[in-house]
Design an enzyme around this catalytic site. Structure first.
Site, short mmCIF file in Angstrom:
data_model
loop_
_atom_site.label_atom_id
_atom_site.label_comp_id
_atom_site.label_asym_id
_atom_site.label_seq_id
_atom_site.Cartn_x
_atom_site.Cartn_y
_atom_site.Cartn_z
N GLY A 1 25.82 43.52 7.43
CA GLY A 1 27.10 42.95 7.34
C GLY A 1 26.76 41.65 7.66
N THR B 1 24.70 52.73 9.02
CA THR B 1 23.37 52.89 9.69
C THR B 1 23.40 54.49 9.97
OG1 THR B 1 24.50 52.54 11.89
CG2 THR B 1 23.31 50.63 10.66
N LYS C 1 43.10 39.05 56.76
CA LYS C 1 41.82 38.89 57.79
C LYS C 1 41.66 40.51 57.67
CE LYS C 1 38.78 37.17 60.51
NZ LYS C 1 39.42 36.50 62.06
N HIS C 2 40.18 40.79 57.49
CA HIS C 2 39.73 42.39 57.41
C HIS C 2 40.94 43.21 56.60
CE1 HIS C 2 36.34 41.78 59.93
NE2 HIS C 2 37.34 41.45 60.84
N GLY D 1 38.50 32.20 60.33
CA GLY D 1 37.66 33.01 59.40
C GLY D 1 38.34 33.74 58.43
N ASN E 1 50.00 52.98 59.35
CA ASN E 1 51.42 52.68 59.57
C ASN E 1 51.61 51.29 59.58
OD1 ASN E 1 52.75 55.53 59.39
ND2 ASN E 1 51.63 55.76 61.56
N ARG F 1 53.81 55.00 64.28
CA ARG F 1 54.57 53.72 63.96
C ARG F 1 55.43 53.23 65.08
NH1 ARG F 1 55.59 53.07 58.83
NH2 ARG F 1 54.86 54.93 58.58
N ASP G 1 62.47 56.36 68.05
CA ASP G 1 61.72 55.63 69.09
C ASP G 1 60.94 54.49 68.37
OD1 ASP G 1 59.90 57.15 67.42
OD2 ASP G 1 58.90 58.07 69.30
N HIS H 1 46.42 53.15 52.37
CA HIS H 1 45.61 53.84 53.17
C HIS H 1 43.98 53.06 52.91
CE1 HIS H 1 48.63 57.00 53.67
NE2 HIS H 1 48.17 57.12 54.99
#
Length: 529
Positions: A39, A71, A280-281, A310, A423, A443, A483, A529
């Site tokens: 082709g 082919t 960061k991270h 950084g 959390n 939390r 709480d 997570h």
């Protein structure tokens, strides 16, 4: 000639990507290789003045069915699959007048690109290659005798060995075979995953993943781990598609953090506001919106200037000189932006190790997609978290309704919470984070850590009271007990946004009412997570 070197007397070339094709084929022809093609590939070679046979000259059949069949014939596959040292195979070649094929050069129909440009179903189907994968797999299986090339980047290696050894070595043929099988696997993965979306298969019986190497990395998360970066078939603006304007090679952690930052900043539509995310991270340590990128950056940096050192900076608009000047005043690993002005590029360029990535756009936060991670012996696959607070119906559950400013900050805070590890507790005020608590098992601890970091930032700025006073607070998931809410009250928060859905919602609402808080439920949580 070495015992493992195989000369190339005949090559079959059939490619959709014709980059470097003519130069490669010309060099083969000069080495005495007979060229066979199909082709458009044959036309390109013939137009360049090369002597090239049509595959129909081998098979005795013309291309048919709009090129679907050309082919798939014993005179092609027999020439590829015949074992050169097997007397029976050689007798079969002679009996049926099949000419051996020593090199197969095939790159596949552009299926991934066809999907990426939004083509219709029938067009996508027509770009599923059938003969190509069969040729590739056959040649790769018979790699002891046949070389297979599926990517233009390998043209040079083949020519080098032909010129040096008069053929290809077994070591090269093995490497090419591995590349070939990986390419067909990634190709089939792209097809199967696209088909899954067409039939709404949320959990198909088999799930395939694939990618093409972008670059080998110096190491992984730690120096003793090996790593590499691959591009998937998803066309999503980000670190994988970005143009690196300057700076040293990105590390594994740089890539991970840059992706986290850019996905987070995409939550802020550039037509509505200027926004900056500092990561960061893999966790945001400062997020803000403002009238300009410079203003947004200053507000984001004030949230946690210690952690920002950084870090990775992502912006949602074209990086300008004013913002670039501020960002280069402290050590930063990466700046990622949709685009940048020439003046901004020059300012960043003065910091030779600072990487600048330009993506050409922002990822669509509402777009569907997959999130895949490995576990021992398996893969966890889920749809991307494409819920956005702009599309949620917020329900006021307390006696007091939030003020207009509180509601604006609540939306802002929940937008950020989506991109912080659980959390998560986010304190925000005036379109900026003022305290971020991430990744805690409790939390309550997240709320306290965020408040403490806000207090530290206030002291560093010479302020007399913590930044959380008069702020709002967002939680990525419901408060299981009162709480955590009370910890936010203690920090000075006046309004709360959370998903709701706890068995103790009534208790938490009562605590909010007792403290005079305004609280809204989203009905959607953002665990990360």
């Amino acid at each position: 000639m070495s015992v493992d070197v195989r000369p190339i007397t005949r090559a079959l070339l059939s490619v959709s990507d014709k980059t470097g094709l003519v130069e490669f084929a010309t060099a083969l022809a000069k080495s005495g290789v007979e060229l066979v093609s199909t082709g458009g590939t044959r036309k390109a070679l013939a137009d360049a003045g090369l002597d090239v046979k049509d595959v129909s000259d081998l098979t005795g059949f013309p291309e048919m069915m709009d090129g679907r069949v050309k082919t798939l014939h014993p005179k092609v596959h027999g020439g590829i699959l015949a074992i050169r040292g097997d007397a029976g195979h050689q007798a079969s070649l002679a009996e049926h007048a099949i000419a051996p094929i020593d090199l197969v050069v095939v790159n596949l129909y552009p299926f991934e690109a066809t999907v990426a440009r939004g083509a219709g179903f029938d067009d996508v189907i027509e770009n599923i290659d059938i003969g190509g994968p069969a040729l590739i797999r056959g040649a790769a299986k018979n790699h002891n005798d046949v070389a297979v090339v599926v990517d233009t980047s390998d043209y040079a290696a083949v020519l080098s060995e032909v010129q040096l050894h008069g053929g290809t070595t077994l070591a090269l043929r093995k490497r090419l075979a591995q590349t070939a099988y990986a390419r067909t696997a990634a190709y089939d993965a792209a097809i199967s995953n696209w088909f899954a979306t067409q039939v709404d298969a949320e959990a198909p019986l088999f799930r395939a993943v694939g990618g093409k190497l972008i670059e080998s990395l110096r190491y992984g998360e730690n120096p003793h781990q090996k790593a590499a970066f691959y591009a998937s078939d998803e066309r999503r603006p980000g670190v994988a598609t970005a143009r690196q304007v300057q700076g040293k090679q990105l590390s594994f952690n740089n890539i991970n953090d840059t992706d986290a930052a850019f996905e987070a900043v995409a939550e802020f539509h550039p037509a509505r506001t200027s926004a900056v995310v500092i990561v960061k991270h893999a966790n945001p340590c400062g997020v803000a919106e403002g009238a300009s990128l410079a203003e947004a950056y200053a507000k984001a940096l004030a949230c946690d200037p210690v952690s920002a050192f950084g870090g990775i900076i992502a912006v949602n608009q074209t990086l300008d000189a004013e913002a670039a000047k501020l960002m280069t005043e402290i050590f930063t690993e990466v700046i990622v932006a949709p685009d940048a002005t020439e003046e901004a590029i020059a300012l960043v360029g003065a910091k030779k190790n600072l990487r600048l990535l330009l993506t050409g756009g922002l990822p669509d936060v509402r777009a569907a997609g997959l999130n895949i991670r490995t576990v021992a012996g398996g893969l966890l696959v889920q749809s991307r978290d494409n819920a956005t607070v702009d599309d949620l119906e917020l329900k006021v559950v307390t006696k007091r309704e939030p003020t207009a400013q509180e509601l604006s900050d609540l939306r802002f805070a929940f937008r950020v919470a989506k991109h912080v590890k659980s959390n998560t507790i986010i304190y925000a005020k005036n379109g900026a984070t003022v305290g971020i608590g991430a990744g805690q098992m409790s939390r309550v601890d997240s709320a306290r850590i965020a408040a403490r970091k806000a207090q530290d930032a206030a002291e560093a700025a010479g302020l007399s009271e913590p930044l959380t006073k008069g702020s709002v607070v967002a939680s990525d998931a419901f408060f299981p007990f009162a709480d955590g809410l009370l910890a936010a009250v203690e920090a000075g928060a006046t309004a709360v946004i959370q998903p709701g859905g706890s068995m103790r919602d009534a208790e938490v609402i009562a605590a909010a009412d007792a403290a005079g808080l305004a609280m809204v439920f989203t009905g959607v949580r953002h665990f990360k997570h």
